[in-house]
Scaffold this active site. Structure first.
Site, PDB file in Angstrom:
ATOM      1  NE  ARG A   1      25.797 -51.238 -33.948  1.00  0.00           N
ATOM      2  CZ  ARG A   1      27.072 -51.142 -34.339  1.00  0.00           C
ATOM      3  NH1 ARG A   1      27.536 -49.988 -34.772  1.00  0.00           N
ATOM      4  NH2 ARG A   1      27.848 -52.198 -34.328  1.00  0.00           N
ATOM      5  CB  THR A   2      20.500 -50.122 -29.270  1.00  0.00           C
ATOM      6  OG1 THR A   2      20.482 -50.600 -30.614  1.00  0.00           O
ATOM      7  CG2 THR A   2      19.190 -49.449 -28.967  1.00  0.00           C
TER       8      THR A   2
ATOM      9  NE  ARG B   1      18.663 -55.053 -28.344  1.00  0.00           N
ATOM     10  CZ  ARG B   1      18.609 -54.602 -29.583  1.00  0.00           C
ATOM     11  NH1 ARG B   1      18.205 -53.371 -29.816  1.00  0.00           N
ATOM     12  NH2 ARG B   1      18.953 -55.379 -30.602  1.00  0.00           N
TER      13      ARG B   1
ATOM     14  CE  LYS C   1      16.860 -62.130  -4.067  1.00  0.00           C
ATOM     15  NZ  LYS C   1      16.971 -60.774  -3.512  1.00  0.00           N
TER      16      LYS C   1
ATOM     17  CG  HIS D   1      15.405 -51.593 -33.143  1.00  0.00           C
ATOM     18  ND1 HIS D   1      15.440 -50.719 -32.082  1.00  0.00           N
ATOM     19  CD2 HIS D   1      16.701 -51.837 -33.472  1.00  0.00           C
ATOM     20  CE1 HIS D   1      16.698 -50.452 -31.782  1.00  0.00           C
ATOM     21  NE2 HIS D   1      17.472 -51.113 -32.608  1.00  0.00           N
TER      22      HIS D   1
END
Lengths: 324, 324, 324
Positions: free
Chosen positions: B59-60, B109, B88, B142
């Site tokens: 959604r975000t 995020r 790595k 958020h």
């Protein structure tokens, strides 16, 4: 005209098909020049499409994405459903209604029969309905594949008086391949087409398809295991692969020898010189790579046709078909 | 104004909020015509954004990507950290400094609290600093979710004299839902808002939030388990889901019966006729799908508002807010 | 000029390199203004590139994708081969011939040595040949990395009379790092370059590289384990990481102590004041993050140079180099 959604191949009548094929031809012509390409780019740069592929399919995915890009659209993609909020317990309806708030078109592929219809109906009841394109729903429907196959046949026979009256030989796993089903039914829109269904007995067409074809007016068909005679009689040969991803359901099918139904370079002298060889791809042993160099091999053009027909479908759904 | 980064909801003062909401309104208005959309497209076609999502959130992700596309930006994405060179042995700082050489904006995020702040501070010390947007950092922050929630409330009350003086009822897992925390704190910027926190005792708001709200001047709040009275008194109901992905940490919470706090169609007659129902989504049983058809259901607009507010934030960060 | 494909670093002669570096410089200059960026955007908006990365590499992926976006190209991507129709038994040749029907350029990275050459040769035999760029093929070739390294050296020495006559010290896993091999060979195009290969005995350069350098006219080299003297003599130091993803093949290599070959802030006083420090990244302990703040640290510019040189390569392949 202008469809609300593209959900199944049964929704297309002959005028729809002819309009889409004409549109595809025009789009293909624009492709020849930078000006033409820039004109197409300018049609939908302000629109956004989402490709929601919860079942993998690189070929279909890429041709749809390229179709969007040809029209200038921005694209978003979901190719791995595990990145989705389904993990948090959301229903597929809520997920897709959410996506419809962000984009102007949803192209979806899933393993679930009937899902596209359900989502389209749900969205039609909201204020933010967007068009849905079914890019394959499990063993059920794959309408744009059927359209690209038919478009390829139509173009192939342009200099031979068109599809009417031609003999199409379909070979392979006729029982489970959904492309055979959809293409056969679309061929009933044309006059006097003959279909030769050529397969091992275990892979004959399903009985419901047989019934529907028997009822259709303009089509005749035969079922046979005689590969040599079938390919010799064909104006076009439509090869298909064994759908063995479904074999787990019926292990006895794994034992069947299908090698007799493989098309090899050795068969080429037996084909009509104008015969067209098609295959929805991916192929395996049923279609020898040595055939690629033969001018009758039409399956690479067929794949590219997938991009043109999908561009035409998107143009239609987004309301810009008239200006092309 | 013009932010350097968007890292947490605490960075926004009332004038910031008002400017962003006004900008969102304008962007939404441009959306009504092709000319308007083309104007927005023309703002940042020469800029590139990267979406670095090491924690999944469809959604975000999609609303941010659409926001970028609305402004004409090109986007790159990392949604599966295992494709990254972290394999790595590279540090996240090196990875993000690398990305900052290629793009003009990073939207990130992650499950790690404080990571965005750390990266933003690191980049600010380089010659190639680019703006960072926090698109969710674990249980921590958020900010764009808080902004879209507040924007939705503001718009909802436009014809009722605005947010000041309204009663907002927040329901569900108030203890762990970070949206409840951020939205509550943003509401302290408005005059005389009352918050009713309605939840099972085990899911009451955290004590630090309680302390901060007690110190705030313009807000009053109550905590209650009485669902019926709470929803009847509300000008807006903010439903939230149980954050049971964190339940592994405290299995006793799984036993709690939250069904009394589910909003169903049967409750609708008890709500004010002007009441707005919000939900940050995804929802589960706490919000009956039968409510979707009710005009008070505001959660679909709320989701779309996420796209507008994110477009406004990007426009602000990229320096084009003034020309919109 | 104008390449058909970019497959290996051996295909570039000095005039090719000079033309590409000049083009990169021009592209970088356009980047300084919106007008310049918009000019670049306008070159290839009608073209589509596919990034086919069956071996993960975020850095290379993102810099190529950004390069495409700088020129206005649309991009499609495959980063997880399991989403591909290889699952259905398709050969890589068929997959890539399919992709070539949809896009105008394929940028591919794979663990398979020689694959790019094979695909390029296959496509050249079709009607729809598109350029292929090798973005790394296992332990084999990574030509654009070699080009960006060389470009960074060239730019670094612009105010010191150019690369000719300079001493380049390469440190680390010289045996398995393919960047060392490719860069060394490209340096033979310049006059009187000296290379100091500095590594533990177990990680010395491979014997075939030694032989090729011995035969080259314009280059001299030494092999040493003396880190202190090497870095003090260098006009540029090219640090590399231990390629321990290959250690499973030879577990004895895991025991080797490489810490003596790590560059730390304590070494900085010993370096020439004009020395340039490069690293192809990602780095680990062999290059201290404390060095990042030193003006001789050139590895961040080096990364950004990767984007410019790749933009130049794409412009060359797509036939727009002349108008830049």
């Amino acid at each position: 005209m202008g469809f609300a959604h593209v959900l199944n191949s049964g929704q297309f009548q002959l005028p729809d098909l002819q309009q889409l094929f004409k549109l595809s031809d025009k789009i293909r012509a624009y492709n020849d020049t930078k000006d033409g390409l820039m004109f197409l780019q300018g049609l939908l740069p302000h629109k956004r499409a989402m490709l929601f592929f919860s079942q993998p399919s690189t070929r279909t995915f890429l041709s749809f994405q390229s179709a969007c890009h040809i029209l200038g659209m921005h694209t978003s993609e979901i190719r791995d459903p595990s990145t989705s909020s389904e993990k948090k317990g959301e229903t597929i309806e809520d997920s897709l209604r959410t996506f419809s708030s962000y984009v102007d078109l949803i192209i979806m592929r899933s393993p679930t029969p009937g899902l596209c219809e359900r989502i389209a109906a749900m969205l039609d009841n909201t204020k933010s309905a967007v068009p849905i394109i079914n890019a394959g729903s499990g063993p059920d429907e794959h309408p744009t594949q059927a359209l690209l196959d038919l478009y390829t046949l139509e173009r192939s026979f342009k200099e031979q008086g068109g599809l009417a009256g031609k003999t199409i030989c379909m070979v392979g796993d006729l029982k489970r391949g959904r492309t055979v089903r959809s293409l056969s039914l679309l061929l009933t829109h044309y006059k006097d087409v003959t279909i030769i269904f050529c397969s091992p007995p275990e892979f004959k067409i399903a009985s419901d398809l047989r019934t529907r074809l028997e009822k259709a007016k303009h089509i005749s068909f035969i079922e046979t295991t005689n590969f040599q005679d079938s390919i010799a009689a064909a104006d076009a040969i439509y090869m298909t692969r064994i759908q063995d991803e479904y074999d787990a359901l019926d292990p006895s099918l794994q034992q069947i020898d299908t090698t007799k139904f493989n098309l090899t370079a050795a068969h080429l002298p037996q084909l009509k010189t104008t015969c067209k060889i098609l295959h929805p791809m991916p192929r395996r042993k049923e279609l020898d790579t040595k055939i690629d160099a033969d001018p009758r091999a039409t399956y690479w053009q067929q794949q590219r046709n997938g991009m043109w027909i999908r561009t035409a479908i998107i143009a239609n759904l987004m309301g810009v078909a008239d200006v092309i």
